[in-house]
Design an enzyme around this catalytic site. Structure first.
Site, PDB file in Angstrom:
ATOM      1  N   ASP A  24      35.310  38.718  40.258  1.00 61.18           N
ATOM      2  CA  ASP A  24      35.185  38.851  38.810  1.00 61.18           C
ATOM      3  C   ASP A  24      33.762  38.379  38.450  1.00 61.18           C
ATOM      4  O   ASP A  24      33.072  37.778  39.280  1.00 61.18           O
ATOM      5  CB  ASP A  24      36.263  37.958  38.166  1.00 61.18           C
ATOM      6  CG  ASP A  24      36.004  37.694  36.707  1.00 61.18           C
ATOM      7  OD1 ASP A  24      35.847  38.668  35.965  1.00 61.18           O
ATOM      8  OD2 ASP A  24      35.936  36.500  36.312  1.00 61.18           O
ATOM      9  N   ASP A  26      32.318  37.013  34.753  1.00 62.67           N
ATOM     10  CA  ASP A  26      32.220  35.838  33.875  1.00 62.67           C
ATOM     11  C   ASP A  26      33.088  34.687  34.375  1.00 62.67           C
ATOM     12  O   ASP A  26      34.287  34.859  34.632  1.00 62.67           O
ATOM     13  CB  ASP A  26      32.672  36.209  32.446  1.00 62.67           C
ATOM     14  CG  ASP A  26      31.588  36.943  31.678  1.00 62.67           C
ATOM     15  OD1 ASP A  26      30.420  36.578  31.811  1.00 62.67           O
ATOM     16  OD2 ASP A  26      31.935  37.894  30.952  1.00 62.67           O
ATOM     17  N   ARG A  33      28.920  35.130  30.075  1.00 65.55           N
ATOM     18  CA  ARG A  33      27.837  35.919  29.489  1.00 65.55           C
ATOM     19  C   ARG A  33      26.435  35.432  29.865  1.00 65.55           C
ATOM     20  O   ARG A  33      25.453  35.862  29.273  1.00 65.55           O
ATOM     21  CB  ARG A  33      27.964  35.983  27.957  1.00 65.55           C
ATOM     22  CG  ARG A  33      29.228  36.641  27.487  1.00 65.55           C
ATOM     23  CD  ARG A  33      29.032  37.965  26.784  1.00 65.55           C
ATOM     24  NE  ARG A  33      28.303  38.939  27.540  1.00 65.55           N
ATOM     25  CZ  ARG A  33      28.822  39.733  28.480  1.00 65.55           C
ATOM     26  NH1 ARG A  33      30.083  39.604  28.823  1.00 65.55           N
ATOM     27  NH2 ARG A  33      28.087  40.624  29.101  1.00 65.55           N
ATOM     28  N   ARG A 149      30.930  41.768  18.459  1.00 70.18           N
ATOM     29  CA  ARG A 149      30.244  41.549  19.721  1.00 70.18           C
ATOM     30  C   ARG A 149      28.809  41.066  19.532  1.00 70.18           C
ATOM     31  O   ARG A 149      28.169  40.625  20.489  1.00 70.18           O
ATOM     32  CB  ARG A 149      30.261  42.814  20.583  1.00 70.18           C
ATOM     33  CG  ARG A 149      31.644  43.258  20.978  1.00 70.18           C
ATOM     34  CD  ARG A 149      31.665  43.936  22.316  1.00 70.18           C
ATOM     35  NE  ARG A 149      31.144  43.091  23.370  1.00 70.18           N
ATOM     36  CZ  ARG A 149      31.807  42.068  23.926  1.00 70.18           C
ATOM     37  NH1 ARG A 149      33.026  41.755  23.537  1.00 70.18           N
ATOM     38  NH2 ARG A 149      31.255  41.368  24.880  1.00 70.18           N
ATOM     39  N   ASP A 230      38.710  33.893  37.696  1.00 71.78           N
ATOM     40  CA  ASP A 230      39.047  32.659  36.960  1.00 71.78           C
ATOM     41  C   ASP A 230      40.240  32.842  36.019  1.00 71.78           C
ATOM     42  O   ASP A 230      40.801  31.852  35.558  1.00 71.78           O
ATOM     43  CB  ASP A 230      37.840  32.165  36.148  1.00 71.78           C
ATOM     44  CG  ASP A 230      37.550  33.065  34.967  1.00 71.78           C
ATOM     45  OD1 ASP A 230      37.359  34.282  35.189  1.00 71.78           O
ATOM     46  OD2 ASP A 230      37.539  32.577  33.827  1.00 71.78           O
ATOM     47  N   TYR A 242      44.690  39.723  41.279  1.00 70.78           N
ATOM     48  CA  TYR A 242      44.899  38.459  41.999  1.00 70.78           C
ATOM     49  C   TYR A 242      46.278  38.436  42.659  1.00 70.78           C
ATOM     50  O   TYR A 242      46.432  37.984  43.792  1.00 70.78           O
ATOM     51  CB  TYR A 242      44.757  37.304  41.002  1.00 70.78           C
ATOM     52  CG  TYR A 242      45.197  35.955  41.513  1.00 70.78           C
ATOM     53  CD1 TYR A 242      44.348  35.182  42.304  1.00 70.78           C
ATOM     54  CD2 TYR A 242      46.453  35.444  41.185  1.00 70.78           C
ATOM     55  CE1 TYR A 242      44.746  33.939  42.764  1.00 70.78           C
ATOM     56  CE2 TYR A 242      46.861  34.208  41.646  1.00 70.78           C
ATOM     57  CZ  TYR A 242      46.009  33.450  42.428  1.00 70.78           C
ATOM     58  OH  TYR A 242      46.412  32.224  42.879  1.00 70.78           O
ATOM     59  N   ASP A 244      48.194  41.112  43.323  1.00 74.78           N
ATOM     60  CA  ASP A 244      48.539  42.375  43.976  1.00 74.78           C
ATOM     61  C   ASP A 244      48.748  42.131  45.483  1.00 74.78           C
ATOM     62  O   ASP A 244      47.966  41.404  46.106  1.00 74.78           O
ATOM     63  CB  ASP A 244      47.390  43.376  43.762  1.00 74.78           C
ATOM     64  CG  ASP A 244      47.775  44.780  44.173  1.00 74.78           C
ATOM     65  OD1 ASP A 244      48.006  45.608  43.275  1.00 74.78           O
ATOM     66  OD2 ASP A 244      47.855  45.057  45.392  1.00 74.78           O
ATOM     67  N   THR A 247      45.772  42.339  47.966  1.00 77.21           N
ATOM     68  CA  THR A 247      44.637  41.413  47.974  1.00 77.21           C
ATOM     69  C   THR A 247      45.035  39.994  48.395  1.00 77.21           C
ATOM     70  O   THR A 247      46.211  39.618  48.326  1.00 77.21           O
ATOM     71  CB  THR A 247      43.991  41.291  46.575  1.00 77.21           C
ATOM     72  OG1 THR A 247      44.943  40.686  45.689  1.00 77.21           O
ATOM     73  CG2 THR A 247      43.549  42.638  46.033  1.00 77.21           C
TER      74      THR A 247
HETATM   75  O1  M1P Z   1      34.692  39.825  31.824  1.00 77.15           O
HETATM   76  C1  M1P Z   1      35.546  39.262  30.895  1.00 77.15           C
HETATM   77  C2  M1P Z   1      35.339  39.847  29.531  1.00 77.15           C
HETATM   78  O2  M1P Z   1      34.001  39.625  29.132  1.00 77.15           O
HETATM   79  C3  M1P Z   1      33.726  39.999  27.829  1.00 77.15           C
HETATM   80  O3  M1P Z   1      34.544  39.255  26.971  1.00 77.15           O
HETATM   81  P1  M1P Z   1      33.991  38.397  25.725  1.00 77.15           P
HETATM   82  O4  M1P Z   1      32.862  39.147  25.152  1.00 77.15           O
HETATM   83  O5  M1P Z   1      35.201  38.299  24.846  1.00 77.15           O
HETATM   84  O6  M1P Z   1      33.591  37.061  26.279  1.00 77.15           O
HETATM   85  C4  M1P Z   1      34.007  41.451  27.581  1.00 77.15           C
HETATM   86  O7  M1P Z   1      33.028  42.226  28.182  1.00 77.15           O
HETATM   87  C5  M1P Z   1      35.375  41.842  28.084  1.00 77.15           C
HETATM   88  O8  M1P Z   1      35.494  43.251  28.104  1.00 77.15           O
HETATM   89  C6  M1P Z   1      35.624  41.334  29.476  1.00 77.15           C
HETATM   90  O9  M1P Z   1      36.946  41.611  29.862  1.00 77.15           O
END
Ligand code: M1P
Length: 268
Positions: A24, A26, A33, A149, A230, A242, A244, A247
Site C-alpha cells: 500500500d 499512504d 500524502r 480534496r 496499514d 490482506y 485474501d 496473499t
Molecule cells: O491511499 C489511501 C487513500 O488516499 C487518499 O485518501 P485521503 O485523501 O482521504 O487521505 C485517496 O487518494 C484515497 O483514494 C485513497 O484510498
C-alpha cells in the site's frame, strides 16, 4: 525523466523468483500524502534485487508519481509493478497494461445520480472548513471528500480529528448505501479526508489478476504474494487483499514499521 529498470536482474533471474512483495502507499511506504524517504527507496531497491516488488494504491497515478517518484524519476522505474486505483490502471516494467473504467461500468445516468446525491449531501453538512473538489472522477472509481480534496495538510489533519468524533464519512457512506442499494458499489474509507466508491470486487484484490497473468507472459508463477498495508482491519481499504487467501498479509503501523518488518522477513 531518469529510469532505473536496467540495473535490476530480470524478474525470473532474481533469487526469490516465485515471490512478489506488494505495498500500500499512504502510511505504508510514506506518511499520509507525503513523499517517500531516501531510506525507504534504498531498502526497496535492495529488496528488488531479491524478488519482484510493486505497489497497489487507491489514489491515481499522478499522486503516486508525486509521492514515490520525483520530477526526474518516473515511479514506474522504481517498481516492477505499479497498480494505481487498486490496479484498475496498471504498469508492468514501465509499460501500461489494460485498464478498466468506472464510468463505462456504471453508465452516465447512474453516475450523475450518484454524483448529484453526494454534492447535495455535502452541501448540507457543516464542517469547521470546506475547500474544493468534493467528487474526484478517476478512471476506476470516484473519490468523495466532504471537506474537498484541495484541503491543505493542516486542514486534512483537522478534518480527520473532527471526523473521528462526528463520523462524517461513516454517516455519508451509510446514506449512500441506503440510497443506492442496487448499484453494486463498495465504499472504502482509506485515507484522512475522503472515501473511495467503486464496483464491488474492484478493491485492491483487483490487481492480483495482473500478478497471476505473469504465468502466461513469462511462465513465472508467484507462489508467495506478500502484501504490506496499514488499513488491514475490516472496513479498511487494505482488508480484502490482506485477508485474501492468495496473499501473505503484513499489517504495519507506518513506514518505519514497514522497513523494520521488511528487514526482518527478507534479511535486508
Ligand atoms: O491511499 C489511501 C487513500 O488516499 C487518499 O485518501 P485521503 O485523501 O482521504 O487521505 C485517496 O487518494 C484515497 O483514494 C485513497 O484510498
Amino acid at each position: 525523466m531518469t529510469t532505473a529498470t536496467g540495473v535490476y536482474p530480470p524478474l525470473d533471474a532474481r533469487p526469490l523468483n516465485d515471490t512478489i512483495v506488494l505495498f500500500d502507499v499512504d502510511e505504508t511506504l510514506t506518511k499520509a500524502r507525503r513523499t517517500v524517504t531516501p531510506d525507504m527507496l534504498e531498502l526497496l531497491s535492495r529488496l528488488r534485487h531479491k524478488c519482484a516488488i510493486g505497489y497497489v494504491g487507491g489514489s491515481n497515478f499522478v499522486k503516486q508519481q508525486e509521492q514515490l517518484g520525483s520530477s526526474n524519476v518516473d515511479v514506474t522505474t522504481l517498481f516492477d509493478f505499479c497498480f494505481p486505483e487498486n490496479g484498475l490502471v496498471a504498469y508492468r516494467l514501465g509499460q501500461p497494461l489494460s485498464s478498466n473504467s468506472f464510468i463505462q461500468w456504471l453508465g452516465e445516468d447512474k453516475y450523475q445520480e450518484l454524483a448529484n446525491f453526494c454534492l447535495a449531501y455535502i452541501s448540507k453538512v457543516k464542517l469547521p472548513k470546506k475547500r474544493g473538489t468534493f467528487v474526484e472522477f478517476r478512471n476506476g472509481m470516484i473519490n468523495v471528500s466532504p471537506i474537498g480534496r484541495n484541503a491543505s495538510v493542516d486542514e486534512r489533519n483537522e478534518f480527520e480529528e473532527y471526523d473521528k468524533i462526528y463520523n462524517i464519512r461513516k454517516d455519508m457512506v451509510e446514506a449512500l448505501r441506503r440510497q443506492f442499494p442496487d448499484y453494486g458499489l463498495s465504499f472504502s474509507i482509506g485515507g484522512q479526508i475522503s472515501f473511495d466508491v467503486f464496483p464491488t470486487g474492484w478493491d485492491k484484490t483487483y490487481c492480483l489478476q495482473h500478478v497471476a497473468a505473469e504465468k502466461e507472459i513469462t511462465g513465472t508463477e508467484y507462489k508467495n504474494i506478500h502484501f504490506f498495508g496499514d488499513k488491514c482491519f475490516d472496513g479498511g481499504n487494505d482488508y480484502e487483499i490482506y485477508s485474501d487467501p492468495r496473499t501473505i498479509g503484513h499489517s504495519v503501523c507506518g513506514p518505519d514499521d514497514t522497513m523494520k518488518q521488511l528487514k526482518e522477513i527478507f534479511e535486508l
